[in-house]
Design an enzyme around this catalytic site. Structure first.
Site, PDB file in Angstrom:
ATOM      1  N   SER A 147       0.712  -1.296  -0.059  1.00  0.00           N
ATOM      2  CA  SER A 147      -0.015  -0.093  -0.093  1.00  0.00           C
ATOM      3  C   SER A 147       0.972   1.205  -0.186  1.00  0.00           C
ATOM      4  O   SER A 147       2.089   1.217   0.492  1.00  0.00           O
ATOM      5  CB  SER A 147      -0.997  -0.036   1.347  1.00  0.00           C
ATOM      6  N   TYR A 160      -2.045  -1.391  10.354  1.00  0.00           N
ATOM      7  CA  TYR A 160      -2.126  -1.571   8.804  1.00  0.00           C
ATOM      8  C   TYR A 160      -0.731  -1.076   7.942  1.00  0.00           C
ATOM      9  O   TYR A 160      -0.266  -1.781   7.223  1.00  0.00           O
ATOM     10  CB  TYR A 160      -3.316  -1.121   8.247  1.00  0.00           C
TER      11      TYR A 160
END
Length: 256
Positions: A147, A160
């Site tokens: 990401s 995350y």
């Protein structure tokens, strides 16, 4: 005589990015094994769509990627489906926390550990057990889903973003360990249209996505199909690229 289709395993392929990757691969000459952990109905829908897209050998396998026994069974099922061949592994399975980054000090350690178990340990375990199939091929590929928040701060929960940074590091280390016959790369989506970002942003989704699109050189946010195309490109072209993280955000992160 038609060209033999290649074999791919995509984890976390029931919905979202994983589904888009599986469909894109099927459209580009791959047969696909679909992994899911809970969403059986959605996984079966993905299975139907990859068959419509051209996959001949295709199946959906349930496994928790953070559980080594589950992963071992999934790889055995994948081996049986493809006759021992595996050209591509896509480590896409992932989860997140509901705790915003500015409240990380309120997070339960179990919540933190769960994200790392799926995102990081899962990537390690699936690659570990798939290696014997990948190494048996003349050339093979691994693509990990990272990401943009693994590269720069963002509004994602602490575990995350940290887990995605770890995946980028793992990608580089695995590339060195598995070369020259196995290439390992990662994709790093930015602001992504769809359910995942909608859950993250809540009522601010439409406003913030519109704002990001206006600030992006290509004037829109990323879509799951963009990620699917990037994975296909890494798996079928760019033969001298490994250890790379391909950012998919229309240029947003480079101008803001």
């Amino acid at each position: 005589m038609s060209e033999k289709r290649k074999a791919a395993l995509v984890t976390g392929a029931a919905t979202g990015i994983g589904r888009a990757i599986a469909i894109a691969l099927a459209e580009n000459g791959f047969d696909v094994a679909i992994n899911y952990s809970r969403s059986e109905g959605a996984a079966l829908e993905t299975l139907a769509r990859v068959k419509e897209a051209g996959a001949v050998r295709a199946a959906a396998f349930r496994a928790d990627v953070s559980d080594e026994a589950d992963v071992g069974r999934m790889i055995a099922e994948t081996e049986a489906l493809f006759g021992g061949e595996l050209d591509l592994l896509v480590n896409n399975a992932g989860t997140t926390s509901e705790v915003p980054p500015h409240k990380f000090d309120t997070m339960e350690v179990e919540d933190f550990d769960r994200v790392f178990a799926v995102n990081v340990r899962g990537t390690f375990l699936v690659t570990k057990h798939a290696c014997r199939l990948l190494k048996a091929m003349p050339k093979a590929n691994v693509v990990n889903t990272a990401s943009i928040v693994g590269l720069r701060p963002g509004p994602q929960p602490l575990p995350y973003s940290s887990s995605k940074a770890a995946i980028i590091s793992m990608t580089q280390t695995m590339a060195g360990a598995l070369g020259p016959n196995i290439r390992v790369n990662a994709v790093a989506p930015g602001w992504l249209e769809g359910d995942w970002m909608e859950r993250t942003l809540g009522d601010n989704y439409e406003r913030l996505m519109e704002r990001r699109a206006k600030m992006t050189p290509l004037k829109r946010c990323a879509r799951v199909e963009d990620v699917g195309e990037a994975v296909v490109t890494l798996a079928t072209r760019l033969p001298f690229s490994t250890g790379q993280t391909i950012v998919i955000d229309g240029g947003y992160s480079f101008v803001n």
